[in-house]
Scaffold this motif. Structure first.
Motif, PDB file in Angstrom:
ATOM      1  N   GLU A 125       0.827  -1.206   0.000  1.00  0.00           N
ATOM      2  CA  GLU A 125       0.000   0.000   0.000  1.00  0.00           C
ATOM      3  C   GLU A 125       0.861   1.256   0.000  1.00  0.00           C
ATOM      4  OE1 GLU A 125      -4.122  -0.942   2.339  1.00  0.00           O
ATOM      5  OE2 GLU A 125      -2.298  -0.768   3.549  1.00  0.00           O
ATOM      6  N   MET A 126       1.949   1.228   0.759  1.00  0.00           N
ATOM      7  CA  MET A 126       2.826   2.386   0.854  1.00  0.00           C
ATOM      8  C   MET A 126       3.385   2.760  -0.526  1.00  0.00           C
ATOM      9  SD  MET A 126       6.014   3.118   3.483  1.00  0.00           S
ATOM     10  CE  MET A 126       5.845   1.500   4.113  1.00  0.00           C
ATOM     11  N   THR A 127       3.785   1.766  -1.310  1.00  0.00           N
ATOM     12  CA  THR A 127       4.305   2.024  -2.646  1.00  0.00           C
ATOM     13  C   THR A 127       3.244   2.671  -3.527  1.00  0.00           C
ATOM     14  OG1 THR A 127       5.770   0.119  -2.450  1.00  0.00           O
ATOM     15  CG2 THR A 127       5.387   0.956  -4.664  1.00  0.00           C
ATOM     16  N   LEU A 128       2.034   2.138  -3.488  1.00  0.00           N
ATOM     17  CA  LEU A 128       0.942   2.675  -4.285  1.00  0.00           C
ATOM     18  C   LEU A 128       0.625   4.117  -3.895  1.00  0.00           C
ATOM     19  CD1 LEU A 128      -1.470   2.412  -6.267  1.00  0.00           C
ATOM     20  CD2 LEU A 128      -2.781   1.524  -4.322  1.00  0.00           C
ATOM     21  N   TYR A 129       0.468   4.386  -2.601  1.00  0.00           N
ATOM     22  CA  TYR A 129       0.088   5.723  -2.158  1.00  0.00           C
ATOM     23  C   TYR A 129       1.247   6.714  -2.246  1.00  0.00           C
ATOM     24  CZ  TYR A 129      -4.428   3.852  -1.194  1.00  0.00           C
ATOM     25  OH  TYR A 129      -5.664   3.271  -1.352  1.00  0.00           O
ATOM     26  N   ASP A 130       2.489   6.241  -2.182  1.00  0.00           N
ATOM     27  CA  ASP A 130       3.637   7.112  -2.469  1.00  0.00           C
ATOM     28  C   ASP A 130       3.543   7.634  -3.896  1.00  0.00           C
ATOM     29  OD1 ASP A 130       4.910   7.007  -0.029  1.00  0.00           O
ATOM     30  OD2 ASP A 130       6.360   5.463  -0.628  1.00  0.00           O
ATOM     31  N   ASP A 131       3.244   6.724  -4.828  1.00  0.00           N
ATOM     32  CA  ASP A 131       3.106   7.128  -6.226  1.00  0.00           C
ATOM     33  C   ASP A 131       1.962   8.117  -6.413  1.00  0.00           C
ATOM     34  OD1 ASP A 131       5.226   5.527  -6.929  1.00  0.00           O
ATOM     35  OD2 ASP A 131       3.980   3.867  -7.665  1.00  0.00           O
ATOM     36  N   ILE A 132       0.833   7.864  -5.775  1.00  0.00           N
ATOM     37  CA  ILE A 132      -0.321   8.762  -5.884  1.00  0.00           C
ATOM     38  C   ILE A 132       0.035  10.149  -5.367  1.00  0.00           C
ATOM     39  CG2 ILE A 132      -2.621   9.254  -4.952  1.00  0.00           C
ATOM     40  CD1 ILE A 132      -3.138   6.216  -5.028  1.00  0.00           C
ATOM     41  N   ILE A 133       0.608  10.210  -4.184  1.00  0.00           N
ATOM     42  CA  ILE A 133       0.933  11.499  -3.570  1.00  0.00           C
ATOM     43  C   ILE A 133       1.997  12.241  -4.368  1.00  0.00           C
ATOM     44  CG2 ILE A 133       1.960  12.578  -1.525  1.00  0.00           C
ATOM     45  CD1 ILE A 133       0.407  10.441   0.125  1.00  0.00           C
ATOM     46  N   ASN A 134       3.017  11.548  -4.834  1.00  0.00           N
ATOM     47  CA  ASN A 134       4.061  12.196  -5.646  1.00  0.00           C
ATOM     48  C   ASN A 134       3.501  12.747  -6.953  1.00  0.00           C
ATOM     49  OD1 ASN A 134       6.259  11.946  -3.925  1.00  0.00           O
ATOM     50  ND2 ASN A 134       6.697   9.869  -4.633  1.00  0.00           N
ATOM     51  N   THR A 135       2.651  11.994  -7.605  1.00  0.00           N
ATOM     52  CA  THR A 135       2.059  12.466  -8.855  1.00  0.00           C
ATOM     53  C   THR A 135       1.171  13.675  -8.608  1.00  0.00           C
ATOM     54  OG1 THR A 135       2.110  10.202  -9.707  1.00  0.00           O
ATOM     55  CG2 THR A 135       0.721  11.784 -10.882  1.00  0.00           C
ATOM     56  N   ILE A 136       0.357  13.636  -7.563  1.00  0.00           N
ATOM     57  CA  ILE A 136      -0.490  14.786  -7.224  1.00  0.00           C
ATOM     58  C   ILE A 136       0.395  16.004  -6.966  1.00  0.00           C
ATOM     59  CG2 ILE A 136      -2.027  15.766  -5.480  1.00  0.00           C
ATOM     60  CD1 ILE A 136      -3.231  12.918  -5.183  1.00  0.00           C
ATOM     61  N   HIS A 137       1.465  15.804  -6.219  1.00  0.00           N
ATOM     62  CA  HIS A 137       2.371  16.903  -5.887  1.00  0.00           C
ATOM     63  C   HIS A 137       2.962  17.544  -7.141  1.00  0.00           C
ATOM     64  CE1 HIS A 137       5.403  19.222  -3.819  1.00  0.00           C
ATOM     65  NE2 HIS A 137       6.350  18.626  -4.524  1.00  0.00           N
ATOM     66  N   HIS A 138       3.381  16.738  -8.087  1.00  0.00           N
ATOM     67  CA  HIS A 138       4.059  17.255  -9.275  1.00  0.00           C
ATOM     68  C   HIS A 138       3.094  17.820 -10.316  1.00  0.00           C
ATOM     69  CE1 HIS A 138       8.067  16.193  -8.055  1.00  0.00           C
ATOM     70  NE2 HIS A 138       7.648  14.988  -7.726  1.00  0.00           N
ATOM     71  N   GLU A 139       1.887  17.300 -10.387  1.00  0.00           N
ATOM     72  CA  GLU A 139       0.997  17.701 -11.467  1.00  0.00           C
ATOM     73  C   GLU A 139      -0.114  18.662 -11.064  1.00  0.00           C
ATOM     74  OE1 GLU A 139      -0.360  14.472 -13.887  1.00  0.00           O
ATOM     75  OE2 GLU A 139       1.602  13.499 -13.847  1.00  0.00           O
ATOM     76  N   SER A 140      -0.385  18.813  -9.780  1.00  0.00           N
ATOM     77  CA  SER A 140      -1.530  19.645  -9.380  1.00  0.00           C
ATOM     78  C   SER A 140      -1.193  21.124  -9.255  1.00  0.00           C
ATOM     79  CB  SER A 140      -2.110  19.146  -8.061  1.00  0.00           C
ATOM     80  OG  SER A 140      -1.177  19.357  -7.020  1.00  0.00           O
ATOM     81  N   HIS A 141       0.058  21.457  -9.087  1.00  0.00           N
ATOM     82  CA  HIS A 141       0.507  22.853  -8.961  1.00  0.00           C
ATOM     83  C   HIS A 141      -0.148  23.582  -7.791  1.00  0.00           C
ATOM     84  CE1 HIS A 141       2.590  22.218 -12.688  1.00  0.00           C
ATOM     85  NE2 HIS A 141       1.472  21.902 -13.282  1.00  0.00           N
ATOM     86  N   CYS A 142      -0.353  22.875  -6.704  1.00  0.00           N
ATOM     87  CA  CYS A 142      -0.814  23.516  -5.482  1.00  0.00           C
ATOM     88  C   CYS A 142       0.088  23.020  -4.338  1.00  0.00           C
ATOM     89  CB  CYS A 142      -2.280  23.213  -5.191  1.00  0.00           C
ATOM     90  SG  CYS A 142      -2.616  21.587  -4.519  1.00  0.00           S
ATOM     91  N   HIS A 143       0.013  23.688  -3.208  1.00  0.00           N
ATOM     92  CA  HIS A 143       0.780  23.236  -2.057  1.00  0.00           C
ATOM     93  C   HIS A 143       0.175  21.930  -1.547  1.00  0.00           C
ATOM     94  CE1 HIS A 143       3.038  26.956  -1.748  1.00  0.00           C
ATOM     95  NE2 HIS A 143       1.909  27.584  -2.055  1.00  0.00           N
ATOM     96  N   LEU A 144       1.040  21.033  -1.118  1.00  0.00           N
ATOM     97  CA  LEU A 144       0.592  19.730  -0.630  1.00  0.00           C
ATOM     98  C   LEU A 144       1.194  19.497   0.738  1.00  0.00           C
ATOM     99  CD1 LEU A 144      -0.853  17.015  -1.287  1.00  0.00           C
ATOM    100  CD2 LEU A 144       1.326  16.206  -2.144  1.00  0.00           C
ATOM    101  N   LEU A 145       0.342  19.188   1.698  1.00  0.00           N
ATOM    102  CA  LEU A 145       0.784  18.899   3.052  1.00  0.00           C
ATOM    103  C   LEU A 145       0.347  17.467   3.369  1.00  0.00           C
ATOM    104  CD1 LEU A 145       1.860  19.762   5.875  1.00  0.00           C
ATOM    105  CD2 LEU A 145      -0.455  20.557   6.373  1.00  0.00           C
ATOM    106  N   THR A 146       1.321  16.612   3.728  1.00  0.00           N
ATOM    107  CA  THR A 146       0.980  15.261   4.137  1.00  0.00           C
ATOM    108  C   THR A 146       1.133  15.144   5.636  1.00  0.00           C
ATOM    109  OG1 THR A 146       3.226  14.478   3.705  1.00  0.00           O
ATOM    110  CG2 THR A 146       1.631  14.169   1.956  1.00  0.00           C
ATOM    111  N   THR A 147       0.204  14.455   6.247  1.00  0.00           N
ATOM    112  CA  THR A 147       0.268  14.259   7.700  1.00  0.00           C
ATOM    113  C   THR A 147       0.468  12.785   7.980  1.00  0.00           C
ATOM    114  OG1 THR A 147      -2.138  13.968   7.856  1.00  0.00           O
ATOM    115  CG2 THR A 147      -1.286  16.194   8.118  1.00  0.00           C
ATOM    116  N   LYS A 148       1.251  12.519   9.005  1.00  0.00           N
ATOM    117  CA  LYS A 148       1.514  11.125   9.389  1.00  0.00           C
ATOM    118  C   LYS A 148       0.951  10.859  10.745  1.00  0.00           C
ATOM    119  CE  LYS A 148       5.472  10.269   6.576  1.00  0.00           C
ATOM    120  NZ  LYS A 148       6.568   9.418   6.384  1.00  0.00           N
TER     121      LYS A 148
END
Length: 146
Positions: free
Chosen positions: A123-146
């Motif tokens: 799951e971590m690999t899948l959601y890492d890819d999702i979050i990275n793609t959103i970060h690079h393509e959405s052009h907005c600030h992204l805050l991840t919480t753990k």
């Protein structure tokens, strides 16, 4: 002075999540006077037969939608108790990444807050890819919480 973040969205994209991203989103919206949107994204369960949905497929989809709506209603209630008006949105989609990117661009979201709890390695690999793609393509600030 203009607002730093006019539109804040909290994206709930993982099957298990904590309230951290939601709490941060509510607090920021309250302090900054920003609009807040809570978004729940879930992968659509694929039909058993490729070309059409069976009755059981439709029932599964209805159950998924009901679950999402119930959870969003709870988030909305909690935010209203804290004095923050919230818009809610849900999506059953084949691609969380593309749906989220399109939503952020179309609605001019300034800050996207995403919950990233402990997940299994797969799951971590899948959601890492999702979050990275959103970060690079959405052009907005992204805050991840753990």
């Amino acid at each position: 002075m203009s607002k730093i973040f006019k539109n804040i969205a909290v994206g709930i994209i993982t099957p298990t999540h904590t309230k951290k991203s939601f709490n941060i989103g509510v607090q920021l919206a309250k302090e900054l006077g920003s609009e807040l949107t809570i978004i729940e994204c879930m992968y659509k369960i694929q039909p058993k037969l490729y070309f059409f949905e069976t009755k059981s497929d439709k029932k599964i989809a209805a159950t998924q939608i009901s679950k999402l709506k119930t959870e969003l209603a709870n988030w909305k209630k909690i935010a209203k108790e804290q004095g923050v008006n919230v818009k809610t949105k849900f999506a059953l989609t084949d691609s969380i990444t593309h749906w989220m990117i399109d939503y952020v661009k179309d609605n001019k979201i300034d800050l996207l807050i995403v919950d990233y709890p402990k997940l299994s390695t797969i799951e971590m690999t899948l959601y890492d890819d999702i979050i990275n793609t959103i970060h690079h393509e959405s052009h907005c600030h992204l805050l991840t919480t753990k």
